[in-house]
Design an enzyme around this catalytic site. Structure first.
Site, short mmCIF file in Angstrom:
data_model
loop_
_atom_site.label_atom_id
_atom_site.label_comp_id
_atom_site.label_asym_id
_atom_site.label_seq_id
_atom_site.Cartn_x
_atom_site.Cartn_y
_atom_site.Cartn_z
CE LYS A 1 -4.24 -2.02 1.61
NZ LYS A 1 -3.85 -3.43 1.79
C1 LIG Z 1 -4.45 -4.54 1.08
C2 LIG Z 1 -3.65 -5.78 0.97
C3 LIG Z 1 -3.99 -6.80 0.03
C4 LIG Z 1 -5.22 -6.75 -0.84
O1 LIG Z 1 -5.17 -5.76 -1.84
P1 LIG Z 1 -6.52 -5.24 -2.54
O2 LIG Z 1 -6.10 -4.10 -3.38
O3 LIG Z 1 -7.42 -4.82 -1.39
O4 LIG Z 1 -7.09 -6.38 -3.29
C5 LIG Z 1 -3.14 -7.90 -0.05
N1 LIG Z 1 -2.05 -8.02 0.74
C6 LIG Z 1 -1.72 -7.07 1.64
C7 LIG Z 1 -0.51 -7.28 2.49
C8 LIG Z 1 -2.49 -5.92 1.78
O5 LIG Z 1 -2.13 -4.99 2.69
#
Ligand SMILES: *Cc1c(COP(=O)(O)O)cnc(C)c1O
Length: 468
Positions: free
Chosen positions: A110
């Site tokens: 993120k």
């Molecule tokens: C947010 C997240 C996901 C999922 O991603 P999306 O965009 O919500 O599908 C997968 N792995 C981790 C570690 C995350 O923080």
């Protein structure tokens, strides 16, 4: 490039207006009015670019209202804090390639989007001499990435609610050890759902929202999706520069459908045939797997797993893909989404052929997730985090001979020590930023899970409130 809403209720917007709007005011999600495509000569030229250079090339296909040097600066600034110049390195294990997306300040993918969004917000606020108060609820991971995206910014305060003592200690400390004056951690005495409900209620109070310049930072902001398109292109460019001519498959551990939707955009942006399949990997929360495999998009109960950032049912970015599935018919998209909100289900069986041209999917059990961590460690001496392991398990199921499979590694294993230790018998090694984090100074307010209490707090600490 103009932006439109999946529900058709908004006049075309510029990129910067779309970023500031976040969620469409008609309840839809914002999308570019067309997805540009690049030809093979352009793609060949991209293969020698650094990450920031490539990010500029990709993003400028979708942004035409920020001056070139400003956009270049924003991008440079956003990725300078990553711990490698490659930003998202690709690690090769034969035909399986791990795309490490966890080299940002909070060790999760993120950061790639939120570092950029934080800088972009500050830049746009500066231009308009405006301020913003970001309010959000987190179950653990997004909170810290959002906080690191805006810490120390002059025009932004951020208020993040997390459920008191219901996030892991590392997750809590990643948020509360950020001591910048513009960061407010509120630990509420309740659950994550309580936090989300409070935030929703506050955003629904439109006079309050306007008086206190509230902003959101959740995964429906188009700028987040756009920043994530870049690493799909980067991985493809890297494989192609090594003499491989395509096609390439990707496997994506999925929750809110934001990351994999960025892959879908990348697939349409790159020359036809460069990206073949996007493998949508879910944990036991399998609504999206049922969608891909059976055309059944229907809610069930959220269950807790060792990959908590994917413990999600209704996926906030799903509507964007639905819009394309309906061939850009906003009225049909809106009707379907309104139906879904009422009934909790959508029957898309008549679209299965189309869906399966874009995606393959597997649901991965807890047992299989831990087994994948253990086996990958034994085979390659490389530690996967539980989210990444979900993706790798699905990838191994869908892999074809001779076609590279890029597995997105969405978090560093040290963020999920307990699950990794359970799988391998050993705690993963902590990178420097997490060393001794339990003993660092922290700042946090413990509060009742009551909307009025949170509102009073925000009022007292908001930036630039217009008090009438
Ligand atoms: C947010 C997240 C996901 C999922 O991603 P999306 O965009 O919500 O599908 C997968 N792995 C981790 C570690 C995350 O923080």
């Amino acid at each position: 490039m103009q932006y439109i809403s999946t529900r058709g209720g908004i006049d075309p917007l510029s990129f910067t207006d779309a970023v500031m709007m976040g969620l469409g005011v008609d309840g839809g999600l914002l999308l570019p009015c067309e997805i540009p495509g690049i030809d093979s000569e352009t793609f060949a030229a991209w293969q020698s670019l650094s990450y920031p250079e490539l990010a500029f090339q990709v993003m400028s296909r979708f942004i035409d209202d920020i001056p070139v040097p400003d956009l270049q600066n924003l991008i440079r600034q956003s990725y300078a804090g990553f711990d490698t110049d490659q930003v998202t390195p690709l690690i090769h294990f034969g035909n399986v390639h791990i795309l490490e997306l966890f080299h940002g300040p909070t060790l999760a993918f993120k950061d790639v989007a939120l570092q950029f969004l934080g800088n972009l917000f500050e830049y746009l606020l500066d231009k308009n001499d405006a301020v913003m108060n970001i309010l959000g609820a987190t179950s653990g991971d997004t909170g810290s990435a959002a906080i690191y995206g805006v810490r120390g910014k002059a025009r932004i305060n951020i208020f993040i609610l997390h459920p008191y003592k219901r996030v892991s200690e590392v997750q809590e400390k990643q948020m509360t050890t950020v001591l910048d004056a513009n960061v407010f951690n509120l630990a509420i005495q309740g659950s994550f759902d309580d936090g989300q409900a409070i935030v929703k209620e506050i955003f629904n109070d439109i006079p309050f929202k306007e008086a206190y310049h509230l902003g959101a930072i959740n995964s429906i902001n188009w700028a987040r999706v756009l920043a994530q398109v870049v690493y799909y292109v980067k991985a493809a460019a890297e494989l192609c520069s090594q003499g491989y001519a395509g096609p390439i498959d990707y496997s994506i551990p999925t929750g809110n459908f934001g990351d994999i939707f960025a892959g879908y955009i990348a697939k349409r942006l790159l020359p036809g045939g460069t990206i073949r399949h996007l493998v949508l990997a879910t944990n036991s929360n399998d609504i999206l797997s049922r969608f891909v495999n059976q055309g059944d998009y229907s809610l069930s109960e959220v269950v807790q797993t060792s990959s908590p950032s994917m413990d999600i049912q209704a996926a906030s970015n799903f509507e964007r893909y639905l819009y394309y599935l309906m061939n850009g018919d906003a009225l049909r998209t809106k009707t379907l989404m309104v139906d879904f909100l009422k009934t909790g289900q959508l029957d898309l069986r008549d679209q299965l052929d189309h869906i399966q041209q874009d995606f393959l999917s597997t649901t991965v059990s807890e047992e299989a997730t831990l087994k994948t961590i253990r086996c990958f460690k034994q085979a390659h001496d490389y530690t996967l985090d539980p989210h990444t392991a979900v993706g790798v398990h699905a990838a191994l199921e869908h892999r074809t001979e001779g076609v590279p499979m890029v597995c997105l590694a969405t978090a560093h294993p040290a963020k999920f020590e307990k699950a990794v230790a359970k799988a391998t018998g050993a705690r993963p090694i902590r990178p420097k930023v997490l060393e001794d984090i339990e003993n660092k100074a922290a700042r946090c307010n413990i509060m009742a899970a009551e909307t009025e209490a949170i509102k009073t707090y925000v009022k007292a600490h908001a930036r630039g409130a217009i008090v009438s």
